[in-house]
Design an enzyme around this catalytic site. Sequence first.
Site, short mmCIF file in Angstrom:
data_model
loop_
_atom_site.label_atom_id
_atom_site.label_comp_id
_atom_site.label_asym_id
_atom_site.label_seq_id
_atom_site.Cartn_x
_atom_site.Cartn_y
_atom_site.Cartn_z
NE ARG A 86 -2.46 1.30 3.51
CZ ARG A 86 -3.08 1.07 5.03
NH1 ARG A 86 -4.10 0.55 4.98
NH2 ARG A 86 -2.42 1.27 5.96
CE1 TYR A 100 -4.22 7.21 8.32
CE2 TYR A 100 -3.97 6.62 5.95
CZ TYR A 100 -3.98 6.00 7.24
OH TYR A 100 -3.93 4.88 7.58
CG ASP A 149 -6.29 3.83 4.09
OD1 ASP A 149 -7.37 4.28 3.67
OD2 ASP A 149 -5.70 3.65 5.31
CG HIS A 199 -7.43 7.17 6.75
ND1 HIS A 199 -7.72 8.06 7.79
CD2 HIS A 199 -7.23 5.91 7.21
CE1 HIS A 199 -7.62 7.20 8.99
NE2 HIS A 199 -7.22 5.82 8.50
CD GLU A 209 -7.22 0.66 3.66
OE1 GLU A 209 -6.41 -0.11 2.97
OE2 GLU A 209 -7.31 0.89 5.06
CD GLU A 224 -8.97 1.48 8.29
OE1 GLU A 224 -8.51 0.61 7.53
OE2 GLU A 224 -8.77 2.35 8.89
NE ARG A 228 -9.04 -2.16 4.92
CZ ARG A 228 -8.06 -2.29 5.71
NH1 ARG A 228 -7.66 -3.49 5.52
NH2 ARG A 228 -7.59 -1.71 6.44
CD GLU A 268 -3.44 -2.53 7.40
OE1 GLU A 268 -4.57 -2.29 7.51
OE2 GLU A 268 -2.89 -1.27 7.75
CD1 TRP A 273 -6.12 12.23 10.79
CD2 TRP A 273 -6.75 10.01 11.25
NE1 TRP A 273 -4.92 11.54 10.79
CE2 TRP A 273 -5.30 10.26 11.29
CE3 TRP A 273 -7.45 9.14 11.78
CZ2 TRP A 273 -4.72 9.10 11.37
CZ3 TRP A 273 -6.52 7.91 12.03
CH2 TRP A 273 -5.26 7.90 11.68
#
Length: 402
Positions: free
Chosen positions: A147, A159, A210, A212, A236, A262, A283, A339, A402
Site C-alpha cells: 500500500r 494521512y 488508503d 482514509h 480503501e 476497518e 476489511r 494487512e 481524519w
Amino acid sequence: MKITSARVIVTCPGRNFVTLKIETDQGVHGIGDGTLNGRELSVVSYLEDHVIPCLIGMDPRRVEDIWQYLYRGAYWRRGPVTMRAIAAVDVALWDIKAKMAGMPLYQLLGGRSRDGIMVYGHANGADIDRTVAAVATYIDMGYKAIRAQSGVPGVEKAYGVSGGTLHYEPADADLPTVTGWDTRKALNHVPQLFARLRDTFGFDYHLLHDAHHRYTPQEAANLGKMLEPYQLFWLEDATPAENQEAFRLIRQHTVTPLAVGEIFNSIWDAKDLIQNQLIDYIRATIVGAGGLTHLRRIADLAGLYQIRTGCHGATDLSPVTLGTALHFDTWVPNFGIQEYMRHTEETDAVFPHDYHYKDGYLFCSEQPGHGVDIDEELAAKYPYQRAYLPVARLADGQLWNW
Ligand code: KDG
Ligand code: MG
C-alpha cells in the site's frame, strides 16, 4: 468446566493495548484483544465493570451462547466499545477451546484452505521519490502487495506518512495532533504517485491505496477513475460508509476495486454494501467486529457475492488480533489479503507468538489455541499512556475526516 477469573491487562510497549485473560478451573487460559485506539479505557471499564462479573462461573466452552449473552443480553447492541469487549471475550474463549482440543484454531474453523497468507505492507514517504524508495524496500523483503501513501504538496501531515519506512503509528500525542487536508491537491497528486510506481516497478506487484474516508462519493469516483490505468488491488475507505448507498455512486463510475470496513463493528454495517455488490473487499477484523464468532458470519455473507476478505492489520490491532486473524485467514474460503503493519520489538516481546513472515506471506501458529500469549511481568513495565489519533482540518480551519 468453569471460568474462574477474568482480568484486563493494559500495557503500553510503545502503544496502548487492552488484553483480556480468562482463566478456568481446568488450568487452561485464553487471551483476547479489546484495544480501541485513542479510547482504550472505555473498553477496560466495559469489561471490568459490566462483563467480567457475568462471566465468572460460566462454562467457557459455550462460545456461541456467551457471545449471544453479551450481545442480545446487554439490550444495547453494536458500537465500537461493546463489540471490542465482546471480541476480547470471544477470542479468549476460542483460544481456550482450541487449547482443550489440542489443535491450532484454524482446525476448529474448518481447516486449512491455503498455505500462506498474502499480506500487504504500508510504504510511505514525504514525497513521491521517498515513497518509491519505500516500495522498493518492501519489494526487496519479498512483499507481493504494497500500500503506497505519499505526502501531498501543500498539505501538512498527509494521512499515512510517518518518519519510518516499516512503522506507521498515528496515535502519537497526549492530545490530538492537528493535521491538514486538501482534496483538490490530493486528486492532483495521488494519480502521479501511482503512475511513477507502475513506471518503476511494472504491473507484477499488487498496489493499494488508503483514501482514509477523505473524499465525497463524487470525488472518490473521480479518483477511482483516474487510478484505473494503474490497476490497483484496491482503493480503501474511499468515502465514509455510514451511508452504505454512498458507494453506489463510486461503483457506477469506476472499476477500481473498492475495500471498506476497518471501522465496522457489525454485519449490519456491511449488509447493503455486500448484498448490492458495492464493494470488492470487506476489511472488518476480529477485534473490531465482535470476534471470530461474528467475523465469520460477515465473511460468509460476503462470500455469496464473491466479495473477499482483507482484514485490517494496523499496529493498534495487537499481536493477539493479528495472530487470531491469521487462523481466520488460513481457513476462510473467500480470503483476499491481510494487512500487516509490523509491531515494535517491545510489543512482540510482551506478546510471545510464533506466527512468522516469509517472502510476502504470514504463517499462523501451529500451537494449540491461537498461539499468542501475554508476558504479564513485562507488560507491567509499560504503564498506560494517554495517546490520541490526530484530527484533520481543511485550510479554512473546518474539521474534516481524519
Ligand atoms: O487506529 C486507526 C488506524 O488503525 C488506521 O488509521 C489505520 O487506516 C488504517 C489502516 O488501514 O491501517
Ligand atoms: Mg485504512
